[in-house]
Design a protein around this motif. Structure first.
Motif, short mmCIF file in Angstrom:
data_model
loop_
_atom_site.label_atom_id
_atom_site.label_comp_id
_atom_site.label_asym_id
_atom_site.label_seq_id
_atom_site.Cartn_x
_atom_site.Cartn_y
_atom_site.Cartn_z
N SER A 72 3.60 -15.36 4.62
CA SER A 72 4.92 -16.00 4.74
C SER A 72 6.01 -15.17 4.06
CB SER A 72 4.89 -17.41 4.15
OG SER A 72 4.83 -17.37 2.72
N LEU A 73 5.59 -14.34 3.09
CA LEU A 73 6.53 -13.46 2.40
C LEU A 73 6.57 -12.06 3.03
CD1 LEU A 73 5.70 -14.30 -1.35
CD2 LEU A 73 7.57 -15.20 0.05
N GLY A 74 5.77 -11.89 4.08
CA GLY A 74 5.70 -10.59 4.73
C GLY A 74 4.92 -9.57 3.92
N LEU A 75 3.93 -10.05 3.15
CA LEU A 75 3.17 -9.17 2.26
C LEU A 75 1.72 -9.06 2.70
CD1 LEU A 75 4.55 -10.51 -1.16
CD2 LEU A 75 5.27 -8.44 0.06
N ASP A 76 1.12 -7.93 2.37
CA ASP A 76 -0.29 -7.67 2.66
C ASP A 76 -1.14 -8.42 1.64
OD1 ASP A 76 -2.82 -6.64 3.10
OD2 ASP A 76 -2.14 -4.57 3.31
N SER A 77 -2.23 -9.04 2.09
CA SER A 77 -3.08 -9.79 1.17
C SER A 77 -3.94 -8.88 0.29
CB SER A 77 -3.99 -10.75 1.95
OG SER A 77 -4.81 -10.04 2.85
N ASP A 78 -4.02 -7.60 0.64
CA ASP A 78 -4.80 -6.67 -0.17
C ASP A 78 -4.06 -5.33 -0.27
OD1 ASP A 78 -6.87 -5.59 -1.66
OD2 ASP A 78 -8.04 -5.01 0.10
N PRO A 79 -2.92 -5.31 -0.94
CA PRO A 79 -2.10 -4.10 -0.98
C PRO A 79 -2.67 -3.04 -1.91
CG PRO A 79 -1.14 -5.71 -2.42
CD PRO A 79 -2.32 -6.38 -1.76
N ALA A 80 -2.40 -1.80 -1.59
CA ALA A 80 -2.81 -0.70 -2.46
C ALA A 80 -1.67 -0.37 -3.42
CB ALA A 80 -3.16 0.52 -1.62
N LEU A 81 -2.01 -0.22 -4.69
CA LEU A 81 -1.00 0.19 -5.66
C LEU A 81 -0.62 1.64 -5.41
CD1 LEU A 81 -2.39 -1.32 -9.00
CD2 LEU A 81 -0.70 -2.30 -7.45
N SER A 82 0.61 1.97 -5.70
CA SER A 82 1.05 3.37 -5.57
C SER A 82 0.31 4.23 -6.59
CB SER A 82 2.55 3.48 -5.80
OG SER A 82 2.86 3.21 -7.16
N LYS A 83 0.26 5.51 -6.34
CA LYS A 83 -0.41 6.42 -7.28
C LYS A 83 0.26 6.38 -8.65
CE LYS A 83 -2.17 9.65 -3.80
NZ LYS A 83 -2.15 11.05 -3.29
N VAL A 84 1.56 6.15 -8.65
CA VAL A 84 2.29 6.08 -9.93
C VAL A 84 1.81 4.87 -10.74
CG1 VAL A 84 4.55 5.71 -11.00
CG2 VAL A 84 4.33 7.25 -9.03
#
Length: 281
Positions: free
Chosen positions: A189-201
């Protein structure tokens, strides 16, 4: 300008009034017992703790310490400081290891003591293992929420993915388990991935600081889930109980006081913070 200078002067003589080495300023009432314990545990300067009424007010004291006007100590929640560049570096400022004091307070040893005391349960009816298993499952099931919240705060719009209460994500009003379908629906509903990858930073910052994603779950969110778990654990083993948030938090502080030691994963952080503080104070 004259009243500001008088205000600083008044603050700097409070130590004489209270007969202490330093004044210690914290955000709110809930922070007082935690930091009092920490200052006793690590043999730090003798302090008088005073809550200032919120994060925005505390920032004024931080600015006065940074400018050299105020000779006092601030103890504060770390929030997302290691990741968003807001970590305040000063020898007279001590910070929590994770997002807030709750991230240090709430662990399996504490939860089992709270359950046994509040529910008057024998040791065999409330074990560290079941508390640890619940915590690990809770963190795992919330990993998508936690990652999105971290990304949102450090790289996004800072809308706040996780609120102060976990109820909306639990399977039911009589459950302490996170419903992954509810989490996925909410994130979509927020337009977000349920399993996002963190950035390398972000990944590098986490590794460099020896931090876990679970260290940055919002404190009130974690506390609301832990309170639900304890109430249902006692209900399964004995009978329903009525437990207010204030009573739960008080019991957690007492249990933490009797269990905090070198085996706590956050102990090295506080040991380092207070070594630095003693050198400066």
């Amino acid at each position: 300008m004259a009243s500001l200078e008088y205000s600083i002067e008044a603050k700097n003589v409070l130590t004489k009034f209270y007969r202490v080495d330093k004044m210690l300023y914290v955000e709110g009432d809930d922070d007082v017992p935690f930091w009092e314990l920490m200052f006793e545990k690590f043999e730090s300067p003798n302090v008088q703790v005073q809550q200032v009424g919120g994060k925005e007010e505390l920032r004024k004291y931080i600015d006065q310490i940074n400018s050299g006007q105020l000779n006092a100590i601030v103890a504060m929640d770390r929030d997302f400081g290691p990741f968003d560049g807001s970590d305040t570096e000063h020898d007279l400022i001590v910070r929590t290891a994770g997002y807030s004091i709750e991230n240090t307070l709430i662990n399996a040893k504490v939860l089992v003591k709270v359950a046994r005391r509040i529910g008057r349960l024998p040791a065999k009816n409330a074990t560290i293992e079941e508390c640890q298993n619940w915590l690990e499952d809770f963190y795992h099931q919330c990993s998508g929420l936690l990652a999105n919240d971290l990304i949102d705060q450090c790289e996004g719009a800072k809308v706040g993915v996780i609120g102060d209460n976990c109820d909306r994500f639990l399977e039911s009003k009589q459950s302490d388990k996170v419903c992954l379908k509810k989490v996925e629906k909410y994130l979509k509903s927020l337009g977000l991935d349920s399993d996002p990858a963190l950035s390398k930073v972000l990944e590098k910052l986490m590794v460099d600081a020896d931090l876990r994603l679970s260290d940055f779950i919002r404190g009130h969110f974690l506390a609301s889930a832990a309170q639900r778990f304890v109430c249902l654990l006692v209900k399964r083993k004995r009978a329903s109980i009525s437990l207010s948030s204030a009573a739960f938090f008080g019991a957690v502080n007492l249990a933490f006081e009797s269990t905090f030691g070198v085996d706590h994963p956050h102990f090295p952080h506080y040991q380092q913070e207070f070594e630095r503080l003693r050198d400066a104070a």
